[in-house]
Design a protein around this motif. Structure first.
Motif, PDB file in Angstrom:
ATOM      1  N   VAL A 113       4.289  37.068  38.747  1.00  9.49           N
ATOM      2  CA  VAL A 113       5.474  38.290  39.230  1.00  9.49           C
ATOM      3  C   VAL A 113       6.458  37.702  39.588  1.00  9.49           C
ATOM      4  O   VAL A 113       7.338  37.872  39.453  1.00  9.49           O
ATOM      5  CB  VAL A 113       4.707  39.068  40.409  1.00  9.49           C
ATOM      6  CG1 VAL A 113       5.401  39.820  40.930  1.00  9.49           C
ATOM      7  CG2 VAL A 113       3.256  39.988  39.636  1.00  9.49           C
ATOM      8  N   ARG A 114       6.274  36.120  40.467  1.00 11.14           N
ATOM      9  CA  ARG A 114       7.399  35.749  40.921  1.00 11.14           C
ATOM     10  C   ARG A 114       8.341  35.410  39.923  1.00 11.14           C
ATOM     11  O   ARG A 114       9.791  35.555  39.778  1.00 11.14           O
ATOM     12  CB  ARG A 114       7.121  34.367  41.784  1.00 11.14           C
ATOM     13  CG  ARG A 114       8.349  33.653  42.100  1.00 11.14           C
ATOM     14  CD  ARG A 114       7.806  32.225  42.523  1.00 11.14           C
ATOM     15  NE  ARG A 114       9.053  31.409  43.009  1.00 11.14           N
ATOM     16  CZ  ARG A 114       9.383  30.497  42.252  1.00 11.14           C
ATOM     17  NH1 ARG A 114       8.926  30.420  40.912  1.00 11.14           N
ATOM     18  NH2 ARG A 114      10.546  29.783  42.469  1.00 11.14           N
ATOM     19  N   GLY A 162       6.218  39.287  44.403  1.00  9.77           N
ATOM     20  CA  GLY A 162       7.454  39.835  44.200  1.00  9.77           C
ATOM     21  C   GLY A 162       8.151  39.795  45.273  1.00  9.77           C
ATOM     22  O   GLY A 162       9.668  39.626  44.999  1.00  9.77           O
ATOM     23  N   ALA A 163       7.921  39.415  46.496  1.00 13.88           N
ATOM     24  CA  ALA A 163       8.754  39.159  47.703  1.00 13.88           C
ATOM     25  C   ALA A 163       9.354  37.737  47.530  1.00 13.88           C
ATOM     26  O   ALA A 163      10.620  37.560  47.767  1.00 13.88           O
ATOM     27  CB  ALA A 163       7.902  39.314  48.848  1.00 13.88           C
ATOM     28  N   ALA A 164       8.589  36.911  47.062  1.00 21.74           N
ATOM     29  CA  ALA A 164       9.081  35.492  46.718  1.00 21.74           C
ATOM     30  C   ALA A 164      10.195  35.489  45.760  1.00 21.74           C
ATOM     31  O   ALA A 164      11.196  34.686  45.885  1.00 21.74           O
ATOM     32  CB  ALA A 164       7.995  34.520  46.564  1.00 21.74           C
ATOM     33  N   GLY A 165       9.903  36.026  44.872  1.00 20.77           N
ATOM     34  CA  GLY A 165      10.804  36.090  43.429  1.00 20.77           C
ATOM     35  C   GLY A 165      11.966  37.112  43.771  1.00 20.77           C
ATOM     36  O   GLY A 165      13.199  36.713  43.440  1.00 20.77           O
ATOM     37  N   TYR A 166      11.965  38.012  44.684  1.00 19.51           N
ATOM     38  CA  TYR A 166      13.054  39.027  44.777  1.00 19.51           C
ATOM     39  C   TYR A 166      14.114  38.408  46.137  1.00 19.51           C
ATOM     40  O   TYR A 166      15.171  38.533  46.028  1.00 19.51           O
ATOM     41  CB  TYR A 166      12.943  40.350  45.279  1.00 19.51           C
ATOM     42  CG  TYR A 166      13.803  41.347  45.605  1.00 19.51           C
ATOM     43  CD1 TYR A 166      14.330  41.963  44.375  1.00 19.51           C
ATOM     44  CD2 TYR A 166      14.017  41.660  46.640  1.00 19.51           C
ATOM     45  CE1 TYR A 166      15.206  43.020  44.416  1.00 19.51           C
ATOM     46  CE2 TYR A 166      15.189  42.555  46.974  1.00 19.51           C
ATOM     47  CZ  TYR A 166      15.441  43.248  45.930  1.00 19.51           C
ATOM     48  OH  TYR A 166      16.542  44.432  45.973  1.00 19.51           O
ATOM     49  N   GLY A 188      -1.119  39.551  44.945  1.00 18.26           N
ATOM     50  CA  GLY A 188      -0.377  38.758  44.054  1.00 18.26           C
ATOM     51  C   GLY A 188       1.145  39.615  43.790  1.00 18.26           C
ATOM     52  O   GLY A 188       2.086  38.830  43.803  1.00 18.26           O
ATOM     53  N   VAL A 189       1.074  40.923  43.614  1.00 17.28           N
ATOM     54  CA  VAL A 189       2.434  41.801  43.409  1.00 17.28           C
ATOM     55  C   VAL A 189       3.254  41.598  44.636  1.00 17.28           C
ATOM     56  O   VAL A 189       4.290  41.586  44.649  1.00 17.28           O
ATOM     57  CB  VAL A 189       2.114  42.861  43.029  1.00 17.28           C
ATOM     58  CG1 VAL A 189       3.318  43.953  42.999  1.00 17.28           C
ATOM     59  CG2 VAL A 189       1.462  43.021  41.699  1.00 17.28           C
ATOM     60  N   GLY A 204      13.698  35.261  47.346  1.00 14.25           N
ATOM     61  CA  GLY A 204      13.776  33.781  47.427  1.00 14.25           C
ATOM     62  C   GLY A 204      13.840  33.061  48.898  1.00 14.25           C
ATOM     63  O   GLY A 204      13.271  33.341  49.756  1.00 14.25           O
ATOM     64  N   GLY A 205      14.790  32.249  48.742  1.00 11.85           N
ATOM     65  CA  GLY A 205      14.848  31.475  50.084  1.00 11.85           C
ATOM     66  C   GLY A 205      13.713  30.432  50.546  1.00 11.85           C
ATOM     67  O   GLY A 205      12.898  30.208  50.120  1.00 11.85           O
ATOM     68  N   TRP A 206      13.597  30.643  51.861  1.00 10.29           N
ATOM     69  CA  TRP A 206      12.645  29.704  52.569  1.00 10.29           C
ATOM     70  C   TRP A 206      11.172  30.543  52.347  1.00 10.29           C
ATOM     71  O   TRP A 206      10.134  29.619  52.068  1.00 10.29           O
ATOM     72  CB  TRP A 206      12.660  29.734  54.053  1.00 10.29           C
ATOM     73  CG  TRP A 206      12.773  30.911  54.592  1.00 10.29           C
ATOM     74  CD1 TRP A 206      13.830  31.866  54.978  1.00 10.29           C
ATOM     75  CD2 TRP A 206      11.634  31.647  55.285  1.00 10.29           C
ATOM     76  NE1 TRP A 206      13.404  32.986  55.761  1.00 10.29           N
ATOM     77  CE2 TRP A 206      12.051  32.691  55.749  1.00 10.29           C
ATOM     78  CE3 TRP A 206      10.200  31.567  55.420  1.00 10.29           C
ATOM     79  CZ2 TRP A 206      11.242  33.746  56.536  1.00 10.29           C
ATOM     80  CZ3 TRP A 206       9.370  32.241  55.910  1.00 10.29           C
ATOM     81  CH2 TRP A 206       9.735  33.539  56.606  1.00 10.29           C
ATOM     82  N   PHE A 207      11.192  31.702  52.410  1.00  8.44           N
ATOM     83  CA  PHE A 207       9.731  32.376  51.770  1.00  8.44           C
ATOM     84  C   PHE A 207       9.351  32.128  50.356  1.00  8.44           C
ATOM     85  O   PHE A 207       8.025  31.903  50.282  1.00  8.44           O
ATOM     86  CB  PHE A 207      10.014  33.882  52.040  1.00  8.44           C
ATOM     87  CG  PHE A 207       8.863  34.644  52.015  1.00  8.44           C
ATOM     88  CD1 PHE A 207       7.964  35.054  52.990  1.00  8.44           C
ATOM     89  CD2 PHE A 207       8.534  35.345  50.630  1.00  8.44           C
ATOM     90  CE1 PHE A 207       6.782  35.543  52.727  1.00  8.44           C
ATOM     91  CE2 PHE A 207       7.373  36.162  50.497  1.00  8.44           C
ATOM     92  CZ  PHE A 207       6.284  36.050  51.462  1.00  8.44           C
ATOM     93  N   ASP A 208      10.293  32.066  49.536  1.00  7.24           N
ATOM     94  CA  ASP A 208       9.873  31.506  48.251  1.00  7.24           C
ATOM     95  C   ASP A 208       9.458  30.090  48.394  1.00  7.24           C
ATOM     96  O   ASP A 208       8.280  29.767  47.707  1.00  7.24           O
ATOM     97  CB  ASP A 208      10.955  31.680  47.140  1.00  7.24           C
ATOM     98  CG  ASP A 208      10.462  31.286  45.893  1.00  7.24           C
ATOM     99  OD1 ASP A 208       9.379  31.271  45.576  1.00  7.24           O
ATOM    100  OD2 ASP A 208      11.608  30.859  44.834  1.00  7.24           O
TER     101      ASP A 208
END
Length: 396
Positions: A276-277, A211-215, A206-207, A217-221
């Motif tokens: 987290v996001r 965290g990667a999605a919120g930090y 989850g972290v 963003g873009g297509w990964f989010d």
């Protein structure tokens, strides 16, 4: 006649100001208490948590569960798999510490023995507590052998009957004459470990993913959020049942244990990832985060050093509340016959054996694992509330 000035009058306050000692520039006023200002973050959390009495009591209860789980072999007086057909559905024996005899009182723990009776209507054998028979107990009794921490072979137990052949059932016996207290102790070890290991795996997933999605963003989010929405839209119980039923029947209990843990973790990380996001999206616009980026800090340092500590309370709360959810999920799967199976002992497996009318009518002590689940889940929820309030930087 002497005139006195009221303490709260303007003249009195002016006099108090005049009597105040002067403080030189650069020095600290000795009247100011800076004790709380010099505490670290974890010291502040501990001090705030200690004020939450319900959380503190729950922490002691959970500590008792953890102690029992770690030292299960030492606490259990009987072998949880030892079958004694002679004592099927034997009732619980109350533990007494003070022995009263003709010579006086003495500290000597004991339990009362059994007397077998036959019901005239059903011609069924029943056990009755016989107060004329005393089974004396001893501490640190040497009995059946087990491995402490799974490594050290030993045969010392916390308490046991002086004569090993005497019956000793604190929580009664099941349909095969096995000690329910010992089985409940070993079930605590399995159920708590499933919950803790599953939450740790969910926390890591989850972290990292949230965290990667919120930090970034873009297509990964976008892909991450669609995947989370898909997983959360699936009905939980049928999905658990399908995944559990897909496990090969020839797997060992250890393989089944890890498979159940992976299944619960696979479905448990989505909620924490969204939390987290959301926090990362909110912190991305903060000035200190932008300053860290402009100062040349790497993405990993910005996340770990500057962003994660800002929402520690959310992570702690989500993790503490996820443990009871994992325990309930394992219990539900095992109760339905799709999770852990005998000879593995867990709270869900023990409750699976309490699904008949006789259990409710004549052997209600077989439902004690349900009481253990309720107590453990409530304790963890109260601890989560206490940690959330203690870790909140805006709490007073």
């Amino acid at each position: 006649m002497t005139l006195t000035t009221p303490a709260n009058s303007p003249d009195a306050r002016i006099g108090q100001v005049r009597d105040t000692p002067e403080v030189a520039v650069g020095e600290i006023d000795p009247r100011i208490d800076l004790t709380h200002g010099t505490e670290s973050q974890w010291q502040l959390i501990r001090r705030r948590f200690s004020k939450h009495r319900l959380a503190v009591v729950s922490l002691w209860i959970l500590s008792l569960f953890v102690f029992v789980a770690i030292f299960a072999g030492f606490v259990a007086p009987n072998d949880p798999g030892n079958v004694k057909a002679r004592y099927t559905y034997a009732p619980p024996q109350a533990l007494h510490f003070i022995d009263k005899t003709d010579e006086g009182w003495s500290f000597r723990p004991y339990v009362y023995g059994y007397t077998v009776e036959i019901e005239p209507e059903a011609l069924r054998r029943t056990f009755v507590i016989d107060e004329d028979k005393k089974i004396y107990l001893t501490f640190f009794k040497r009995s059946w052998e087990y491995k402490l921490f799974g490594l050290i072979p030993t045969d010392i137990h916390l308490i046991g009957p002086e004569r090993s052949r005497d019956p000793f059932y604190l929580f009664g016996a099941d349909r095969l004459g096995r000690d329910m207290f010992s089985r409940l102790v070993y079930g605590t070890q399995i159920s708590l470990s499933v919950g803790l290991v599953g939450v740790i795996m969910s926390l890591v997933l989850g972290v990292i993913i949230g965290g990667a999605a919120g930090y970034f963003g873009g297509w990964f989010d976008a892909v991450t959020q669609r995947a989370i929405e898909f997983l959360r839209s699936l009905p939980t119980i049928p999905l658990w049942m399908g995944l559990a039923a897909a496990m090969p029947s020839d797997w060992s209990p250890l393989q089944t244990y890890f498979a159940i843990t992976l299944i619960l973790s696979f479905l448990g990380w989505t909620e924490l990832a969204r939390v987290v996001r959301g926090r990362f999206l909110a912190l991305n616009g903060e000035d200190y985060v932008a300053a860290a980026r402009y100062d040349g800090c790497s993405h990993l340092r910005v996340i770990v050093r500057h962003m994660v500590p800002a929402f520690t309370s959310h992570i702690i709360t989500a993790a503490s509340l996820a443990v009871p959810a994992m325990i309930l999920a394992e219990t539900a799967l095992s109760f339905l016959g799709l999770g852990l199976q005998a000879p593995v002992i867990s709270w869900g497996v023990l409750l699976q054996e309490a699904q008949n009318i006789r259990t409710l009518a004549t052997a209600p002590w077989l439902l004690l694992p349900g009481a253990a689940i309720v107590i453990a889940v409530l304790a963890m929820n109260f601890i989560g509330d206490g940690l959330r309030d203690a870790a909140d930087p805006y709490a007073k």
